[in-house]
Design a protein around this motif. Structure first.
Motif, PDB file in Angstrom:
ATOM      1  N   ARG A  20      -4.493  10.506  -2.094  1.00 36.07           N
ATOM      2  CA  ARG A  20      -5.153  10.972  -0.877  1.00 36.07           C
ATOM      3  C   ARG A  20      -5.766   9.762  -0.189  1.00 36.07           C
ATOM      4  O   ARG A  20      -6.086   8.757  -0.818  1.00 36.07           O
ATOM      5  N   SER A  21      -5.938   9.871   1.104  1.00 31.62           N
ATOM      6  CA  SER A  21      -6.254   8.676   1.885  1.00 31.62           C
ATOM      7  C   SER A  21      -7.032   9.062   3.136  1.00 31.62           C
ATOM      8  O   SER A  21      -7.663  10.122   3.196  1.00 31.62           O
ATOM      9  N   TRP A  22      -6.940   8.173   4.139  1.00 29.15           N
ATOM     10  CA  TRP A  22      -7.566   8.490   5.424  1.00 29.15           C
ATOM     11  C   TRP A  22      -6.958   9.733   6.059  1.00 29.15           C
ATOM     12  O   TRP A  22      -7.525  10.301   6.996  1.00 29.15           O
ATOM     13  N   LYS A  47       4.510   5.722   2.962  1.00 27.76           N
ATOM     14  CA  LYS A  47       3.789   6.999   3.001  1.00 27.76           C
ATOM     15  C   LYS A  47       4.685   8.115   2.451  1.00 27.76           C
ATOM     16  O   LYS A  47       5.769   8.368   2.989  1.00 27.76           O
ATOM     17  N   ILE A  48       4.197   8.788   1.411  1.00 33.53           N
ATOM     18  CA  ILE A  48       4.947   9.849   0.749  1.00 33.53           C
ATOM     19  C   ILE A  48       4.116  11.123   0.752  1.00 33.53           C
ATOM     20  O   ILE A  48       2.957  11.123   0.316  1.00 33.53           O
ATOM     21  N   PHE A  49       4.711  12.218   1.239  1.00 34.15           N
ATOM     22  CA  PHE A  49       4.055  13.523   1.226  1.00 34.15           C
ATOM     23  C   PHE A  49       4.820  14.444   0.283  1.00 34.15           C
ATOM     24  O   PHE A  49       6.022  14.653   0.454  1.00 34.15           O
ATOM     25  N   LEU A  50       4.116  14.989  -0.707  1.00 34.70           N
ATOM     26  CA  LEU A  50       4.741  15.886  -1.679  1.00 34.70           C
ATOM     27  C   LEU A  50       4.510  17.333  -1.248  1.00 34.70           C
ATOM     28  O   LEU A  50       3.373  17.783  -1.113  1.00 34.70           O
ATOM     29  N   SER A  51       5.616  18.028  -1.038  1.00 30.97           N
ATOM     30  CA  SER A  51       5.585  19.409  -0.572  1.00 30.97           C
ATOM     31  C   SER A  51       5.854  20.359  -1.746  1.00 30.97           C
ATOM     32  O   SER A  51       6.455  19.969  -2.749  1.00 30.97           O
ATOM     33  N   LEU A  62       0.855  -1.187   0.000  1.00 26.27           N
ATOM     34  CA  LEU A  62       0.000   0.000   0.000  1.00 26.27           C
ATOM     35  C   LEU A  62       0.894   1.241   0.000  1.00 26.27           C
ATOM     36  O   LEU A  62       1.705   1.428   0.913  1.00 26.27           O
ATOM     37  N   VAL A  63       0.744   2.075  -1.016  1.00 29.60           N
ATOM     38  CA  VAL A  63       1.521   3.310  -1.113  1.00 29.60           C
ATOM     39  C   VAL A  63       0.563   4.482  -0.960  1.00 29.60           C
ATOM     40  O   VAL A  63      -0.354   4.654  -1.772  1.00 29.60           O
ATOM     41  N   ILE A  64       0.772   5.267   0.083  1.00 28.23           N
ATOM     42  CA  ILE A  64      -0.090   6.413   0.371  1.00 28.23           C
ATOM     43  C   ILE A  64       0.588   7.693  -0.117  1.00 28.23           C
ATOM     44  O   ILE A  64       1.701   8.006   0.306  1.00 28.23           O
ATOM     45  N   PHE A  65      -0.070   8.403  -1.014  1.00 26.02           N
ATOM     46  CA  PHE A  65       0.423   9.694  -1.490  1.00 26.02           C
ATOM     47  C   PHE A  65      -0.453  10.801  -0.932  1.00 26.02           C
ATOM     48  O   PHE A  65      -1.667  10.831  -1.155  1.00 26.02           O
ATOM     49  N   GLU A  66       0.179  11.704  -0.203  1.00 27.96           N
ATOM     50  CA  GLU A  66      -0.479  12.911   0.267  1.00 27.96           C
ATOM     51  C   GLU A  66       0.360  14.107  -0.198  1.00 27.96           C
ATOM     52  O   GLU A  66       1.473  13.947  -0.682  1.00 27.96           O
ATOM     53  N   GLY A  67      -0.194  15.306  -0.038  1.00 29.99           N
ATOM     54  CA  GLY A  67       0.573  16.481  -0.431  1.00 29.99           C
ATOM     55  C   GLY A  67      -0.322  17.685  -0.623  1.00 29.99           C
ATOM     56  O   GLY A  67      -1.554  17.581  -0.670  1.00 29.99           O
ATOM     57  N   ARG A  68       0.306  18.821  -0.729  1.00 30.20           N
ATOM     58  CA  ARG A  68      -0.453  20.040  -0.986  1.00 30.20           C
ATOM     59  C   ARG A  68      -1.047  19.996  -2.403  1.00 30.20           C
ATOM     60  O   ARG A  68      -0.576  19.249  -3.266  1.00 30.20           O
ATOM     61  N   ASP A  69      -2.056  20.824  -2.625  1.00 30.32           N
ATOM     62  CA  ASP A  69      -2.659  20.909  -3.942  1.00 30.32           C
ATOM     63  C   ASP A  69      -1.609  21.339  -4.965  1.00 30.32           C
ATOM     64  O   ASP A  69      -0.782  22.226  -4.702  1.00 30.32           O
ATOM     65  N   ALA A  70      -1.630  20.688  -6.114  1.00 27.69           N
ATOM     66  CA  ALA A  70      -0.739  20.985  -7.245  1.00 27.69           C
ATOM     67  C   ALA A  70       0.709  20.562  -6.996  1.00 27.69           C
ATOM     68  O   ALA A  70       1.617  20.963  -7.719  1.00 27.69           O
ATOM     69  N   ALA A  71       0.928  19.731  -5.975  1.00 24.25           N
ATOM     70  CA  ALA A  71       2.298  19.288  -5.679  1.00 24.25           C
ATOM     71  C   ALA A  71       2.759  18.157  -6.590  1.00 24.25           C
ATOM     72  O   ALA A  71       3.942  17.812  -6.584  1.00 24.25           O
ATOM     73  N   VAL A  92      -5.744  16.726   7.600  1.00 21.09           N
ATOM     74  CA  VAL A  92      -5.475  18.036   7.003  1.00 21.09           C
ATOM     75  C   VAL A  92      -6.718  18.656   6.368  1.00 21.09           C
ATOM     76  O   VAL A  92      -7.230  19.667   6.849  1.00 21.09           O
ATOM     77  N   VAL A  93      -7.201  18.084   5.280  1.00 18.95           N
ATOM     78  CA  VAL A  93      -8.273  18.722   4.512  1.00 18.95           C
ATOM     79  C   VAL A  93      -9.530  18.936   5.360  1.00 18.95           C
ATOM     80  O   VAL A  93     -10.122  20.023   5.351  1.00 18.95           O
ATOM     81  N   GLU A  94      -9.932  17.910   6.092  1.00 21.49           N
ATOM     82  CA  GLU A  94     -11.188  18.016   6.852  1.00 21.49           C
ATOM     83  C   GLU A  94     -11.130  19.092   7.939  1.00 21.49           C
ATOM     84  O   GLU A  94     -12.058  19.911   8.047  1.00 21.49           O
ATOM     85  N   PRO A  95     -10.096  19.135   8.781  1.00 19.41           N
ATOM     86  CA  PRO A  95     -10.067  20.214   9.772  1.00 19.41           C
ATOM     87  C   PRO A  95      -9.872  21.608   9.162  1.00 19.41           C
ATOM     88  O   PRO A  95     -10.401  22.594   9.681  1.00 19.41           O
ATOM     89  N   VAL A  96      -9.122  21.682   8.028  1.00 22.14           N
ATOM     90  CA  VAL A  96      -8.928  22.980   7.385  1.00 22.14           C
ATOM     91  C   VAL A  96     -10.269  23.574   6.962  1.00 22.14           C
ATOM     92  O   VAL A  96     -10.520  24.775   7.136  1.00 22.14           O
TER      93      VAL A  96
END
Length: 269
Positions: free
Chosen positions: A128-130, A171-175, A65-74, A135-139
């Motif tokens: 995007r994932s759980w 888990k990978i986060f793109l900044s 399982l590879v989770i990709f998260e990150g800011r919009d347009a990252a 991030v998105v939901e509390p924002v």
């Protein structure tokens, strides 16, 4: 200008041969072209390694399982598309769930994601994932502060259980910088081929930059206890793609590690 010989003509249908010929004979000298060529060669190398690694995952019935998260347009979508470009589509899935239905909103938060976990011999990519709840939901006020805090406590336990059951989680986060994000979002507004990428929430990314930063920092600090986060800077999208794929290869393979620009990478563990 250099001339082709008969042996060269036998290879004329080979695109790589033509490119190599033009470069070797200095017919093309532009640095942009040479940089793009270097990128394409490295990308092809990494894609071949991923193909071999996927075959091993299939043969050994592993679950990844590879989770990709990150800011919009990252660059999440672009990176995932390069990763899966030459993989066996029958043994991979890209999961990008829409907002919960009314029924799903009454369920255990993780429930709809659990149904998407990899089967034996399968790779699953969460675009995007759980971590929407981090991030998105509390924002945007889609969850309460109590729900947010409970998630960040629970997610470490959930991921630990999944790993103990044999699922390999990455888990990978793109900044991205605020300036580069503004540039890419502007391109999405004006380019007809990219307008589909511009969602309702994306339009608020710049306005809510500091709020996003607050919750992203909390997520990285609080949710790496079971599975580390790797954060990759993506202002240079091509280098970022190669870095993300190299990191993925290294996580899936214990030998012949790929080199990448470590200045672009921060690991939270």
């Amino acid at each position: 200008m250099a001339e082709f010989n008969l042996k060269d003509l036998e290879n004329i249908a080979n695109k790589q041969f033509i490119i190599d010929y033009l470069v070797d004979h200095k017919i093309i000298k532009e640095q942009n072209f040479l940089d793009q060529l270097a990128y394409e060669k490295k990308l092809e190398h990494l894609q071949k390694r991923l193909n071999r690694l996927q075959n091993k995952i299939i043969t050994e019935n592993k679950r990844v399982l590879v989770i990709f998260e990150g800011r919009d347009a990252a660059g999440k979508g672009g990176t995932i598309s390069r990763i899966i470009q030459y993989l066996n589509p029958k043994k991979l899935r890209v999961v990008s769930l829409p907002k919960p239905t009314d029924e799903e909103s009454t369920q255990w938060y993780f429930q709809r994601y659990i149904k998407e976990l990899p089967n034996a011999g399968e790779m699953v990519f969460f675009d995007r994932s759980w971590y929407n709840r981090s991030v998105v939901e509390p924002v945007f006020g889609f969850c309460t502060q109590q729900q947010h805090a409970q998630f960040e406590e629970d997610v470490n336990k959930v991921e630990e259980l999944l790993q103990r059951d044999g699922i390999h989680i990455i888990k990978i986060f793109l900044s991205i910088s605020k300036e580069e994000q503004a540039k890419r979002l502007k391109e999405r507004k004006t380019d007809p081929l990219k307008q589909w990428k511009l969602g309702t929430l994306d339009k608020k990314a710049q306005e809510l930059w500091d709020t996003y930063t607050y919750y992203i920092d909390k997520m990285l600090k609080n949710t790496h206890k079971s599975v580390p986060w790797v954060v990759i800077k993506t202002d240079d999208k091509y280098t970022a793609r190669l870095t993300a794929i190299s990191y993925l290869v290294n996580e899936l393979c214990t030998e012949n590690k790929e080199k990448y620009d470590e200045s672009l990478v921060t690991v939270y563990k």
